[in-house]
Design a protein around this motif. Structure first.
Motif, mmCIF file in Angstrom:
data_model
loop_
_atom_site.group_PDB
_atom_site.id
_atom_site.type_symbol
_atom_site.label_atom_id
_atom_site.label_comp_id
_atom_site.label_asym_id
_atom_site.label_seq_id
_atom_site.Cartn_x
_atom_site.Cartn_y
_atom_site.Cartn_z
ATOM 1 N N LYS A 289 48.515 47.609 35.895
ATOM 2 C CA LYS A 289 48.590 47.729 37.211
ATOM 3 C C LYS A 289 49.852 47.187 37.241
ATOM 4 O O LYS A 289 51.276 47.942 37.989
ATOM 5 N N LEU A 290 50.985 46.457 36.775
ATOM 6 C CA LEU A 290 52.899 45.949 36.975
ATOM 7 C C LEU A 290 53.026 47.336 36.635
ATOM 8 O O LEU A 290 54.369 46.886 36.978
ATOM 9 N N LYS A 291 52.628 48.397 35.969
ATOM 10 C CA LYS A 291 53.962 48.700 35.939
ATOM 11 C C LYS A 291 54.298 49.819 37.198
ATOM 12 O O LYS A 291 55.175 50.658 36.689
ATOM 13 N N SER A 340 51.001 35.778 49.830
ATOM 14 C CA SER A 340 50.034 35.069 49.745
ATOM 15 C C SER A 340 49.336 35.000 47.842
ATOM 16 O O SER A 340 48.218 34.801 47.470
ATOM 17 N N VAL A 341 50.542 34.885 47.265
ATOM 18 C CA VAL A 341 50.166 35.465 45.890
ATOM 19 C C VAL A 341 50.627 33.886 45.119
ATOM 20 O O VAL A 341 52.267 34.401 45.447
ATOM 21 N N ALA A 342 50.131 32.928 44.443
ATOM 22 C CA ALA A 342 50.649 32.003 44.156
ATOM 23 C C ALA A 342 50.985 32.600 42.199
ATOM 24 O O ALA A 342 50.254 32.597 41.564
ATOM 25 N N ARG A 368 43.476 42.344 43.252
ATOM 26 C CA ARG A 368 44.022 41.997 44.501
ATOM 27 C C ARG A 368 45.659 41.487 44.558
ATOM 28 O O ARG A 368 45.836 42.211 45.089
ATOM 29 N N ALA A 369 45.503 40.161 43.353
ATOM 30 C CA ALA A 369 46.519 39.833 43.573
ATOM 31 C C ALA A 369 48.180 41.269 43.164
ATOM 32 O O ALA A 369 49.235 40.684 43.666
ATOM 33 N N CYS A 370 47.667 42.167 42.241
ATOM 34 C CA CYS A 370 48.251 42.716 41.713
ATOM 35 C C CYS A 370 49.228 44.087 43.003
ATOM 36 O O CYS A 370 49.524 44.467 42.830
ATOM 37 N N ASP A 371 48.303 44.302 43.382
ATOM 38 C CA ASP A 371 48.381 45.164 44.171
ATOM 39 C C ASP A 371 49.226 44.732 45.213
ATOM 40 O O ASP A 371 50.504 45.258 46.127
ATOM 41 N N ILE A 373 51.426 42.155 44.632
ATOM 42 C CA ILE A 373 52.605 41.609 43.817
ATOM 43 C C ILE A 373 53.184 43.862 44.534
ATOM 44 O O ILE A 373 54.385 43.649 44.396
ATOM 45 N N ILE A 374 52.616 44.683 43.921
ATOM 46 C CA ILE A 374 53.059 45.930 43.547
ATOM 47 C C ILE A 374 54.042 46.424 45.343
ATOM 48 O O ILE A 374 54.480 47.101 45.491
#
Ligand code: PLP
Length: 381
Positions: A289-291, A340-342, A368-371, A373-374
């Motif tokens: 995801k982080l890519k 809202s991601v810690a 959900r968190a990676c989305d 962050i993207i």
């Protein structure tokens, strides 16, 4: 970050917390049952300071079967988590002018523990290009006549880096020239490696066994963070000194937890494999995801349950609210306040600009968190 995340959650925000350093799995039911039985059987009184014999025997047996390490139970001490064991070792051994070599990025507690024990932390930066690992030449350059300990943590919190046998042998070759330097090997993430072999100094370099303290516990591998059971195995004189400190502070960890830990260590530990394979899938999900997150770049960590992406590519950019991101702490705060991601800023681990993402969360939350962050990275200009 955790306090701010809690505040936001209380105010109604749907905060996803990827900042915790603990598995989200439940403690295995057989282990819980052993705790319940300990209560029912009245195992609720003081125990020996070093821990109950059954537990020290179980630790002795697991060190022997897993690594061929031979310890008597007098060489083993049990504390309130690996944390107290590390603290006891430093507090029992450091004199005011003593130095402790700490490769960074490092676990947040090491430098402060060294300071609390009256010593001086000597931080050695180990960059991403060297896999965040200490090289023999850097170790040699850091050692002085006042060096008492080298702290090693593999797999590492926060980077997930794992030292190979050969890399440890390289460090051992340096340590042989400095007999006054001891090794504290914090192996708390031992069971969580992915496609590589775990190695520990006392086993890899038997001639250093006499000056190595091997620290481990059940917190991470057995999903038992709240039970507070960790242990140290090392030279009798050091273990005795650590027991004196513990005897005048906490006395010992909970009797109930000690009985549960016996069950965790001696029950075949099937759950450990299950946890590790779930973590591996989650790691790969997050890396994949982080890519897509513009400005982040992440090496593949070989162990623990953290990824540690560089956020150098977002530093200098502007948030939709007009703030310039100057540090990893700014970026982490932006992720929390706006998306809202810690996560934890790398500065907490003495390394910037990075963020630590714990993947000890459900696949749904990680997705959900990676989305988010993207999206957060894409919203920067
Ligand atoms: N050592 C490292 C590197 C850790 O990351 C942690 C916990 O986060 C500990 C030790 C402490 O473990 P315990 O919960 O057993 O005290």
């Amino acid at each position: 970050m955790t306090a701010r995340a809690a505040e936001l959650r209380e105010a109604g925000a749907d905060v996803i917390t990827l900042s915790a350093g603990e598995p989200d799995f439940e403690t295995p039911s057989a282990v819980c049952e052993a705790g319940v039985q300990a209560i029912r059987r009245g195992r609720t009184k003081y125990t020996p300071v070093a821990g109950i014999k059954e537990l020290r025997k179980a630790i002795r047996d697991s060190l022997s079967s897993d690594h061929g390490l031979d310890y008597s139970i007098d060489q083993i001490t049990v504390g309130c988590g690996a944390k107290q064991v590390v603290f006891n070792a430093l507090f029992a051994s450091l004199d005011p002018s003593d130095e402790v070599v700490i490769p960074t990025p490092c676990w947040v507690s090491y430098p402060d523990m060294v300071k609390l024990a009256g010593g001086t932390p000597l931080l050695v930066a180990c960059g991403e290009l060297q896999g965040f690992k200490l090289r023999p030449d850097a170790l040699e350059a850091a050692i002085t006549s006042r060096t008492k300990w080298l702290m090693l943590n593999s797999p590492s919190n926060p980077t997930g880096a794992v030292y190979s046998r050969d890399e440890l042998l390289g460090l051992a070759a340096v340590l042989r020239r400095y007999p006054h330097v001891h090794v504290l090997s914090d192996d708390i993430y031992e069971k969580l490696t992915y496609g590589c072999e775990f190695a520990t100094m006392a086993a890899v370099a038997p001639d250093l066994y006499e000056r190595t303290l091997t620290v481990n516990g059940v917190s991470k591998a057995d999903a038992m963070t709240g039970w507070r059971v960790g242990y140290g195995a090392g030279p009798v004189a050091l273990i005795k000194a650590m027991n004196i400190i513990q005897g005048q502070t906490s006395s010992h960890t909970s009797s109930i937890s000690q009985h549960a830990a016996v069950a965790a260590l001696s029950g075949g530990r099937q759950h450990v494999q299950e946890f590790a394979s779930a973590f591996l899938k989650r790691r790969d999900l997050v890396l994949q995801k982080l890519k897509q997150a513009e400005g982040l770049s992440c090496r593949v960590p070989d162990g623990a349950f953290y990824v540690f992406p560089s956020c150098a590519g977002v530093v200098g950019k502007r948030t939709p609210g007009g703030r310039v991101i100057e540090t990893d702490a700014d970026f982490a705060m932006y992720l929390l306040d706006t998306f809202s991601v810690a996560v934890v800023p790398g500065s907490g681990f003495m390394a910037s600009p990075y963020i630590r993402i714990s993947y000890a969360s459900s696949t749904e939350d990680l997705t959900r968190a990676c989305d988010r962050i993207i999206a957060a990275c894409a919203a920067l200009s």
